[in-house]
Design an enzyme around this catalytic site. Structure first.
Site, mmCIF file in Angstrom:
data_model
loop_
_atom_site.group_PDB
_atom_site.id
_atom_site.type_symbol
_atom_site.label_atom_id
_atom_site.label_comp_id
_atom_site.label_asym_id
_atom_site.label_seq_id
_atom_site.Cartn_x
_atom_site.Cartn_y
_atom_site.Cartn_z
ATOM 1 N N THR A 135 -12.652 -1.959 14.128
ATOM 2 C CA THR A 135 -11.305 -2.443 14.446
ATOM 3 C C THR A 135 -11.390 -3.662 15.360
ATOM 4 O OG1 THR A 135 -10.310 -0.286 14.191
ATOM 5 C CG2 THR A 135 -9.142 -1.811 15.608
ATOM 6 N N HIS A 150 -0.818 -12.305 10.472
ATOM 7 C CA HIS A 150 -0.569 -10.877 10.297
ATOM 8 C C HIS A 150 -0.382 -10.271 11.685
ATOM 9 C CE1 HIS A 150 -0.630 -6.799 9.110
ATOM 10 N NE2 HIS A 150 -1.771 -6.541 9.700
ATOM 11 N N ARG A 159 -15.887 1.403 15.120
ATOM 12 C CA ARG A 159 -16.363 0.155 15.672
ATOM 13 C C ARG A 159 -15.878 -1.103 14.955
ATOM 14 N NH1 ARG A 159 -19.013 -3.338 14.589
ATOM 15 N NH2 ARG A 159 -21.103 -4.092 14.515
ATOM 16 N N ASN A 200 4.794 -3.183 12.407
ATOM 17 C CA ASN A 200 3.839 -3.766 11.465
ATOM 18 C C ASN A 200 4.254 -3.367 10.058
ATOM 19 O OD1 ASN A 200 1.676 -4.542 9.917
ATOM 20 N ND2 ASN A 200 0.182 -3.199 10.911
ATOM 21 N N LYS A 242 -0.013 -8.056 20.602
ATOM 22 C CA LYS A 242 -1.122 -8.757 21.267
ATOM 23 C C LYS A 242 -2.067 -9.477 20.316
ATOM 24 C CE LYS A 242 -1.616 -5.926 25.420
ATOM 25 N NZ LYS A 242 -2.329 -4.798 25.985
ATOM 26 N N GLU A 272 0.835 -1.195 0.000
ATOM 27 C CA GLU A 272 0.000 0.000 0.000
ATOM 28 C C GLU A 272 0.868 1.243 0.000
ATOM 29 O OE1 GLU A 272 -2.025 -1.427 3.827
ATOM 30 O OE2 GLU A 272 -2.037 0.730 4.054
ATOM 31 N N CYS A 317 -3.105 -4.887 4.046
ATOM 32 C CA CYS A 317 -1.974 -5.685 4.524
ATOM 33 C C CYS A 317 -1.923 -7.090 3.954
ATOM 34 C CB CYS A 317 -1.975 -5.741 6.049
ATOM 35 S SG CYS A 317 -1.735 -4.123 6.794
ATOM 36 N N THR A 373 3.578 1.773 15.450
ATOM 37 C CA THR A 373 3.817 0.452 14.871
ATOM 38 C C THR A 373 4.084 0.440 13.364
ATOM 39 O OG1 THR A 373 1.426 0.197 14.653
ATOM 40 C CG2 THR A 373 2.463 -0.797 16.603
ATOM 41 N N SER A 427 -7.066 -5.160 5.773
ATOM 42 C CA SER A 427 -8.263 -4.388 6.091
ATOM 43 C C SER A 427 -9.123 -4.211 4.859
ATOM 44 C CB SER A 427 -7.871 -3.021 6.642
ATOM 45 O OG SER A 427 -7.334 -3.175 7.928
#
Lengths: 357, 136
Positions: A212, A245, A210, A277, A250, A90, A122, A163, A307
């Site tokens: 994510t 990914h 909302r 990331n 976490k 991207e 991604c 990140t 995404s």
């Protein structure tokens, strides 16, 4: 609508594998604590230690060239036999003009080749891998090169700035019988989910609200991984390694636990704490770190997430050829060990965040 | 904008493609039509390994047009292991000091851009040889 009792996996006619692989991670590191210092955010609960930052003369083209050269060094094939050079990212340097033609020229794959740029947040890199599996598996081509690479963008002060890193990997797909790891099968799961996007001509992406997490990352990765394992009658304990990914430390740990994987299965490919990331490169560079140490017979599960949203799950098995090729190119840990820490001001300069004119 | 020149030089710049003289086996970089050693025609392509060492170097603070954003940067005379010497920027120096005799390797990097709307130009630079835990 067909009711799929067994998930419809993607399986080519001819068996395909990874004939060569190569990573690239730039030299510079921005500690998360340095981002926190600038934005007075405190240093508790940071999502990673530091992220890799590309230098002034690097972009997705130059980084893809180095990863591709590493993949070719391990593959030991003539690059003029490559029939596709596909780069998923991207952060393609041009809006219009392919990254892939420059890469193909630099590795000696031109002119008898397909060349195209892929885009799916991604997971553009794993999309390119699956297409390459089809290209080789249908016998349209003997070799196809798929790359996932990014120099990720983040608005100054945005949580993503901690990140959003730089790096990725290249995979040369070819016939299974000369592969370092064979592709057992793959599966894709995609829905229209607006969790993260960047409009044309905008410098930085929008995200949050909302969608994510649960309805995006967790739902798609879980669905893809479970469907593939169900279809090929595999279970988490059949795998020596799993790579997800990794937008932060976490998320992959949590999705791995939820699917029934143990921390030691995730550990080798979990690079996000040290490089950030790397978007289209994220799961793929994790896979290179696993291939660097995998033994013949080891099974590896790779699950990307992009995404918008979707996940590709790919099941692999290392072959007898892998160990003798480990050292024909720099290992992923060699790139991680090559490290120069920079401060936020240098980062701002390297990433073009200073107005020069 | 010199798109035609950049296009013409792309193979030499991206891959360090030079020549080897079919008459006296002199290795030549950059490529040219006549062998500088024996004066015969030399048009056989030869791809260099990209490994070499720093013969001499200097740091540029007042960069020419198109290179200002990278300044200060170090340029070096690099002696390729196959023999020829060329001039190139050093990159990825981090906090390493450059020394004469330092082993370097070729990487393809962004050399310059012709402004915000212009073409991006890629070509060879050299960096300190990547340290590897297990050598090839």
């Amino acid at each position: 609508m067909t009711d799929h009792k067994v998930p419809p996996i993607l399986k080519p006619i001819r068996d395909v594998g990874i004939v060569g692989y190569g990573a690239y991670i730039p030299r510079y590191r921005l500690p998360a604590s340095e981002v926190a210092r600038i934005w007075k955010a405190g240093s508790g609960g940071l999502l990673i230690e530091e992220k890799a930052v590309s230098g002034l003369d690097e972009d997705v083209i130059t980084m893809s060239i180095e990863a591709a050269r590493n993949a070719l060094a391990r593959a030991e094939i003539d690059p003029s036999e490559i029939r596709a050079v596909w780069v998923g990212s991207e952060s393609h340097p041009y809006a219009v003009k392919p990254t892939s033609t420059v890469v193909a020229e630099a590795i000696g794959a031109t002119p008898h080749t397909q060349a195209a740029d892929w885009e799916f947040a991604c997971k553009a890199g794993t999309e390119a891998i699956q297409a390459a599996i089809g290209f080789v598996g249908s016998e349209m081509a003997r070799f196809a090169l798929a790359i996932g690479m990014d120099t990720a963008q983040a608005r100054p002060g945005d949580p993503l700035e901690y990140t959003a890193g730089a790096g990725g990997a290249a995979f040369l797909l070819g016939p299974a019988e000369i592969s370092l790891a064979t592709i057992e099968s793959s599966y894709s799961f995609a829905t229209d989910t607006p969790d993260f996007f960047r409009r044309a001509n905008e410098k930085y992406p929008e995200h949050g609200e909302r969608f994510t997490g649960e309805p995006s990352y967790f739902k798609h990765i879980t669905s893809a991984a479970q469907a593939l394992m169900q279809a090929i009658e595999a279970s988490p304990s059949d795998y020596q390694h799993v790579v997800f990914h990794q937008p932060n430390t976490k998320f992959p740990q949590r999705v791995g636990r939820a699917l029934g994987f143990k921390p030691e299965q995730i550990e080798t490919g979990l690079l996000v704490p040290l490089i950030g990331n790397t978007y289209a490169g994220s799961a793929l560079v994790g896979l290179t770190a696993v291939l660097d140490v995998a033994e013949p017979g080891d099974r590896i599960l790779l699950v990307s997430y992009g995404s918008g949203a979707g996940s590709d799950a790919i099941s692999l098995r290392a072959t007898e050829l892998l160990p003798e090729r480990h050292n024909l190119a720099p290992q992923t840990q060699d790139y991680i060990a090559r490290r120069t820490e920079i401060d936020y001001a240098t980062y701002a300069r390297f990433r073009g965040k200073l107005t020069m004119k | 904008m010199e798109a035609s020149r950049h296009w013409r030089l792309k193979q030499e710049r991206y891959t360090l493609m030079g020549e080897i003289c079919p008459h006296c086996e002199e290795k030549i970089f950059p490529p040219r039509d006549i062998c500088p050693a024996c004066g015969e025609n030399a048009r056989n392509l030869y791809k260099y390994s990209g490994r070499g060492e720093v013969y001499s170097f200097t740091t540029v603070y007042q960069a020419p047009a198109g290179y200002e954003e990278n300044a200060p940067y170090t340029i070096a005379l690099v002696r390729l292991e196959e023999g020829p010497m060329l001039t190139a920027q050093l990159t990825d120096l981090g906090d390493e000091t450059v020394e004469i005799g330092m082993p370097v390797e070729m990487v393809t990097r962004k050399l310059r851009s012709d402004g915000e709307r212009g073409m991006l130009v890629y070509g060879y630079k050299f960096r300190p040889q990547l340290a590897r835990t297990i050598s090839a």
